[in-house]
Design a protein around this motif. Structure first.
Motif, PDB file in Angstrom:
ATOM      1  N   GLY A   1      -0.709   7.287   4.981  1.00  0.00           N
ATOM      2  CA  GLY A   1       0.485   6.993   5.781  1.00  0.00           C
ATOM      3  C   GLY A   1       0.669   5.515   6.041  1.00  0.00           C
ATOM      4  N   GLY A   2       1.700   4.947   5.450  1.00  0.00           N
ATOM      5  CA  GLY A   2       2.065   3.553   5.690  1.00  0.00           C
ATOM      6  C   GLY A   2       3.274   3.493   6.599  1.00  0.00           C
ATOM      7  N   ASP A   3       3.672   2.295   6.974  1.00  0.00           N
ATOM      8  CA  ASP A   3       4.875   2.167   7.794  1.00  0.00           C
ATOM      9  C   ASP A   3       5.892   1.200   7.222  1.00  0.00           C
ATOM     10  N   THR A   4       5.564   0.541   6.102  1.00  0.00           N
ATOM     11  CA  THR A   4       6.476  -0.437   5.520  1.00  0.00           C
ATOM     12  C   THR A   4       6.486  -0.343   4.003  1.00  0.00           C
TER      13      THR A   4
ATOM     14  N   THR B   1       9.941  -2.918 -12.057  1.00  0.00           N
ATOM     15  CA  THR B   1       9.737  -3.491 -13.381  1.00  0.00           C
ATOM     16  C   THR B   1       8.416  -4.225 -13.474  1.00  0.00           C
ATOM     17  N   VAL B   2       8.085  -4.979 -12.435  1.00  0.00           N
ATOM     18  CA  VAL B   2       6.887  -5.811 -12.422  1.00  0.00           C
ATOM     19  C   VAL B   2       5.842  -5.157 -11.521  1.00  0.00           C
ATOM     20  N   TYR B   3       4.601  -5.115 -11.984  1.00  0.00           N
ATOM     21  CA  TYR B   3       3.526  -4.547 -11.191  1.00  0.00           C
ATOM     22  C   TYR B   3       3.482  -5.181  -9.792  1.00  0.00           C
ATOM     23  N   ASN B   4       3.362  -4.344  -8.766  1.00  0.00           N
ATOM     24  CA  ASN B   4       3.252  -4.745  -7.356  1.00  0.00           C
ATOM     25  C   ASN B   4       4.490  -5.434  -6.817  1.00  0.00           C
ATOM     26  N   ALA B   5       5.652  -5.206  -7.431  1.00  0.00           N
ATOM     27  CA  ALA B   5       6.902  -5.763  -6.911  1.00  0.00           C
ATOM     28  C   ALA B   5       7.387  -4.951  -5.714  1.00  0.00           C
ATOM     29  N   ILE B   6       6.876  -3.732  -5.582  1.00  0.00           N
ATOM     30  CA  ILE B   6       7.147  -2.898  -4.408  1.00  0.00           C
ATOM     31  C   ILE B   6       5.799  -2.412  -3.898  1.00  0.00           C
ATOM     32  N   THR B   7       5.571  -2.559  -2.598  1.00  0.00           N
ATOM     33  CA  THR B   7       4.300  -2.131  -2.015  1.00  0.00           C
ATOM     34  C   THR B   7       4.551  -1.239  -0.802  1.00  0.00           C
ATOM     35  N   ILE B   8       3.545  -0.434  -0.477  1.00  0.00           N
ATOM     36  CA  ILE B   8       3.542   0.384   0.735  1.00  0.00           C
ATOM     37  C   ILE B   8       2.351  -0.084   1.568  1.00  0.00           C
ATOM     38  N   THR B   9       2.610  -0.469   2.800  1.00  0.00           N
ATOM     39  CA  THR B   9       1.521  -0.951   3.663  1.00  0.00           C
ATOM     40  C   THR B   9       1.628  -0.350   5.058  1.00  0.00           C
ATOM     41  N   GLY B  10       0.544  -0.433   5.794  1.00  0.00           N
ATOM     42  CA  GLY B  10       0.497  -0.008   7.193  1.00  0.00           C
ATOM     43  C   GLY B  10       0.180  -1.185   8.079  1.00  0.00           C
ATOM     44  N   SER B  11       0.411  -1.007   9.375  1.00  0.00           N
ATOM     45  CA  SER B  11       0.123  -2.117  10.284  1.00  0.00           C
ATOM     46  C   SER B  11      -1.271  -2.016  10.856  1.00  0.00           C
TER      47      SER B  11
ATOM     48  N   ASN C   1      11.076 -11.178   1.727  1.00  0.00           N
ATOM     49  CA  ASN C   1      11.057  -9.797   1.246  1.00  0.00           C
ATOM     50  C   ASN C   1      12.164  -8.957   1.875  1.00  0.00           C
ATOM     51  N   TYR C   2      12.600  -7.936   1.137  1.00  0.00           N
ATOM     52  CA  TYR C   2      13.340  -6.833   1.739  1.00  0.00           C
ATOM     53  C   TYR C   2      12.268  -5.866   2.226  1.00  0.00           C
ATOM     54  N   THR C   3      12.410  -5.321   3.428  1.00  0.00           N
ATOM     55  CA  THR C   3      11.476  -4.308   3.897  1.00  0.00           C
ATOM     56  C   THR C   3      12.238  -3.105   4.425  1.00  0.00           C
ATOM     57  N   VAL C   4      11.645  -1.933   4.245  1.00  0.00           N
ATOM     58  CA  VAL C   4      12.142  -0.690   4.820  1.00  0.00           C
ATOM     59  C   VAL C   4      11.006  -0.172   5.675  1.00  0.00           C
ATOM     60  N   VAL C   5      11.257   0.012   6.983  1.00  0.00           N
ATOM     61  CA  VAL C   5      10.197   0.370   7.920  1.00  0.00           C
ATOM     62  C   VAL C   5      10.519   1.676   8.628  1.00  0.00           C
ATOM     63  N   THR C   6       9.479   2.345   9.123  1.00  0.00           N
ATOM     64  CA  THR C   6       9.681   3.568   9.899  1.00  0.00           C
ATOM     65  C   THR C   6      10.273   3.230  11.259  1.00  0.00           C
ATOM     66  N   HIS C   7      10.879   4.211  11.878  1.00  0.00           N
ATOM     67  CA  HIS C   7      11.590   3.991  13.144  1.00  0.00           C
ATOM     68  C   HIS C   7      10.679   3.517  14.265  1.00  0.00           C
ATOM     69  N   ASN C   8       9.407   3.884  14.233  1.00  0.00           N
ATOM     70  CA  ASN C   8       8.498   3.494  15.318  1.00  0.00           C
ATOM     71  C   ASN C   8       7.238   2.796  14.802  1.00  0.00           C
ATOM     72  N   MET C   9       7.295   2.312  13.564  1.00  0.00           N
ATOM     73  CA  MET C   9       6.196   1.565  12.940  1.00  0.00           C
ATOM     74  C   MET C   9       4.862   2.327  12.986  1.00  0.00           C
ATOM     75  N   THR C  10       4.940   3.627  12.745  1.00  0.00           N
ATOM     76  CA  THR C  10       3.724   4.431  12.610  1.00  0.00           C
ATOM     77  C   THR C  10       3.593   4.875  11.162  1.00  0.00           C
ATOM     78  N   GLY C  11       2.418   5.320  10.765  1.00  0.00           N
ATOM     79  CA  GLY C  11       2.119   5.659   9.380  1.00  0.00           C
ATOM     80  C   GLY C  11       2.794   6.922   8.896  1.00  0.00           C
ATOM     81  N   LEU C  12       4.092   6.873   8.660  1.00  0.00           N
ATOM     82  CA  LEU C  12       4.845   8.057   8.268  1.00  0.00           C
ATOM     83  C   LEU C  12       5.299   8.043   6.814  1.00  0.00           C
ATOM     84  N   ILE C  13       4.901   7.020   6.047  1.00  0.00           N
ATOM     85  CA  ILE C  13       5.349   6.909   4.656  1.00  0.00           C
ATOM     86  C   ILE C  13       4.185   7.261   3.727  1.00  0.00           C
TER      87      ILE C  13
END
Length: 145
Positions: A102-105, A135-145, A69-81
């Protein structure tokens, strides 16, 4: 002559507003307004800077992730998304991915995300708010740790 200088100045400004990423990257506040094109044979992580009022950047899949996967994460892996991912896949059995607590990834999922899928980030100084399209359902997700 004058037109050539105008073209070169416009080209330089345009090129500074976009960057093709082929490996892990730590985004900086100076990347404000930049569009990142994700393009690699092996996928990677991008780390966002700390939230700052008005700070914005976008991520677009150029090469579809296949092995990881490609991932984009918060600077300190806290729920800021916070925000939502919208799909044009009308056959999906569930609603799009929304994150309100609030997700972090943000993940561009291997073997699901395709070229052109994108997520836009903007900050209010505390959180990162996202709006994504895939384009495809669930091809991009937001998750927390």
């Amino acid at each position: 002559m004058y037109e050539d200088r105008l073209y070169e100045n416009a080209k330089e400004k345009y090129n500074s507003a976009a960057k093709v990423l082929t490996a892990a990257y730590v985004a900086k506040a100076s990347d404000h307004g930049k569009t990142f094109f994700l393009n690699a044979t092996t996928e990677f992580e991008v780390k966002l800077p700390a939230p700052s009022l008005g700070l914005a950047m976008s991520f677009i899949v150029k090469a579809a992730p296949s092995g990881a996967n490609y991932t984009v994460v918060t600077h300190n892996m806290t729920g800021l998304i916070k925000g939502g991912i919208y799909s044009c896949d009308l056959n999906a059995s569930n609603d799009s991915d929304f994150e309100t607590s609030g997700g972090d990834t943000v993940t561009f999922v291997a073997s699901a995300a395709v070229a052109g899928d994108r997520v836009d980030f903007i900050s209010d100084g505390t959180y990162w708010y996202v709006r994504g399209f895939c384009t495809v359902y669930n091809a991009i997700t937001i998750t927390g740790s």
